[in-house]
Design an enzyme around this catalytic site. Sequence first.
Site, PDB file in Angstrom:
ATOM      1  N   ASN A  71      31.178  28.861 104.721  1.00 31.58           N
ATOM      2  CA  ASN A  71      33.060  27.889 104.383  1.00 31.58           C
ATOM      3  C   ASN A  71      32.822  28.108 103.553  1.00 31.58           C
ATOM      4  O   ASN A  71      34.052  27.906 102.832  1.00 31.58           O
ATOM      5  CB  ASN A  71      32.633  26.615 105.868  1.00 31.58           C
ATOM      6  CG  ASN A  71      32.140  27.079 106.878  1.00 31.58           C
ATOM      7  OD1 ASN A  71      32.367  28.285 106.956  1.00 31.58           O
ATOM      8  ND2 ASN A  71      32.501  26.052 107.916  1.00 31.58           N
ATOM      9  N   GLU A 172      32.566  34.250 108.571  1.00 36.58           N
ATOM     10  CA  GLU A 172      32.887  33.624 109.384  1.00 36.58           C
ATOM     11  C   GLU A 172      34.289  33.574 109.640  1.00 36.58           C
ATOM     12  O   GLU A 172      35.237  33.059 109.853  1.00 36.58           O
ATOM     13  CB  GLU A 172      31.927  32.281 109.632  1.00 36.58           C
ATOM     14  CG  GLU A 172      30.933  32.025 109.659  1.00 36.58           C
ATOM     15  CD  GLU A 172      31.127  30.446 110.641  1.00 36.58           C
ATOM     16  OE1 GLU A 172      31.298  29.527 110.449  1.00 36.58           O
ATOM     17  OE2 GLU A 172      29.823  30.714 110.809  1.00 36.58           O
ATOM     18  N   GLU A 291      22.941  33.859 109.951  1.00 31.07           N
ATOM     19  CA  GLU A 291      22.710  32.111 109.676  1.00 31.07           C
ATOM     20  C   GLU A 291      22.316  32.261 111.203  1.00 31.07           C
ATOM     21  O   GLU A 291      22.865  32.003 111.965  1.00 31.07           O
ATOM     22  CB  GLU A 291      24.489  31.827 109.558  1.00 31.07           C
ATOM     23  CG  GLU A 291      24.979  31.513 108.119  1.00 31.07           C
ATOM     24  CD  GLU A 291      26.211  30.600 107.967  1.00 31.07           C
ATOM     25  OE1 GLU A 291      26.483  29.742 109.204  1.00 31.07           O
ATOM     26  OE2 GLU A 291      27.126  30.845 107.809  1.00 31.07           O
ATOM     27  N   GLN A 351      19.869  26.222 106.713  1.00 35.17           N
ATOM     28  CA  GLN A 351      19.724  27.113 105.434  1.00 35.17           C
ATOM     29  C   GLN A 351      18.543  26.454 104.690  1.00 35.17           C
ATOM     30  O   GLN A 351      17.606  26.039 106.136  1.00 35.17           O
ATOM     31  CB  GLN A 351      20.670  26.163 104.461  1.00 35.17           C
ATOM     32  CG  GLN A 351      22.254  25.798 104.680  1.00 35.17           C
ATOM     33  CD  GLN A 351      23.574  25.830 103.576  1.00 35.17           C
ATOM     34  OE1 GLN A 351      23.138  25.746 102.606  1.00 35.17           O
ATOM     35  NE2 GLN A 351      24.502  25.883 104.563  1.00 35.17           N
TER      36      GLN A 351
END
Length: 503
Positions: A71, A172, A291, A351
């Site tokens: 993001n 995204e 992800e 992550q």
Amino acid sequence: MKARVAVHRDFTIGEIDPRLYSAFIEHMGRAIYGGIYEPDHPQADDQGFRKDVMALVRDLQVPAIRYPGGNFVSAYNWEDGIGPKEDRPVRLDLAWRSKETNQVGINEFAHWADQAGIEMMLAVNLGSRGLEDARNFLEYVNHPEGSAWSDLRRSHGVESPYDVKMWCLGNEMDGPWQIGHKVATEYGRLANETAKAFKGFDKSIEAVVCGSSNDQMPTYPEWEREVLEECYENVDYISLHKYFGNNSKNTLNYFAKIEETGRYIQAIGGVIDFVKAKKRAKNDVYICFDEWNVWYHEREEDSKRISQWDWPEAPHLLEESYNFEDALFIGGLLNEFIRRSDRVRIACIAQLVNVIAPIRAEPGGPAWRQTIYYPYQMASLYGRGTALNIAVDAPTYDCAVAHDVSYLDVAGVHDAETGTVTLFILNRHTEETADLDVGLHGFAGAKLVEHHVMEGHDLTTTNGPDTPDRVAPVPGQGVGVEDGALKGRLAPLSYHVVRLAVS
């Protein structure tokens, strides 16, 4: 519980792309600042990067890493992170409501990735920015010299280009929460033009277009169809994201989300095939699952904290403490990626450090391996070669997210160069031991080389700075080769890595 498994040398899925075991790191929380980078730490190198964290990263043998977001990238100005550090601006990060000091930018991160032996996979901002800024970033990173952006890089002390081949076209973009959110056709056209520009610069560049943020999005899977119809011929991968949790406190339902992920991959594979046929295209598009991880322990509390804080620097955020149950789940999920490796060529655990990560690090203190570190490491070390198409005959169960779920989850990889077969086995049963019988067809003279097991812990057990090895693999017992077959007993709720020498 009786469990029969058939492994055959000639029944294969295909070659596994080593990038299936890649990672992701974003400018959020303490992933960068206080994670990989902490200049005041006793273990910091001359560039400010933590050597203790670096050692744990190197032990994973991560092939590629996605950076800088997430993001974060959808409102990121990459130019803020270049040039003299004292001249770099502090910006407000709208994605995570925090301050970005820009003390780590592309050149610092590239240095870290090189030291870690990891190939970079860079993301461009197609949210608040667009094609021109993405093209400039590419030129700065990849052109040797003689142009405005490449010469600027050289003036910053980096003479040779990084030659980055993997580029993510935004992040995204289907999500209404995303800065610069777009509808599918709008985003697909922008992605197509960006990919065309990148491939005009270098035909060998691999472009990753945004797929669904998860398989529960109201636009899924129509988003993938509409996007690919705009850009299919100019992209190489479509990304998928999915996070997992056990909010219902139902272990078997949690583990069945592995099968749910398989359906997700299968569905998008079908969309890819449909668009390819419709467009009469000659190129293939694969899946980049860039992800994935468990994320639920702190998710609700983190949402509250973000809404209340006032733009902190590198705040504690999404710092999940993973337990034994999560480690078992991750082992099974990696099995699913191996089984789907004909479609999924790249996958990135999200992550790498501190933020929903296999590695944790305390400010000024120790770094340690979380429980999920180990199945990820085992798959990265031993899951390279040819994925085997394995048949499993074991009892099954039904639950909310899937039916007919096998209690025994098995993936296998044949490495012809080393003459080994590695089996990754998860016994999901909460109570019963599995009596294992694996037929090894076409593999002569099989001998047991290694057997690692994670078992015997309470599902809620975690690792921490004072108990960093509480949950870790240990040498396994009770499994061996008899009359050309692998036999043994696998305890309930256990994860095994069995390596065999074969001829």
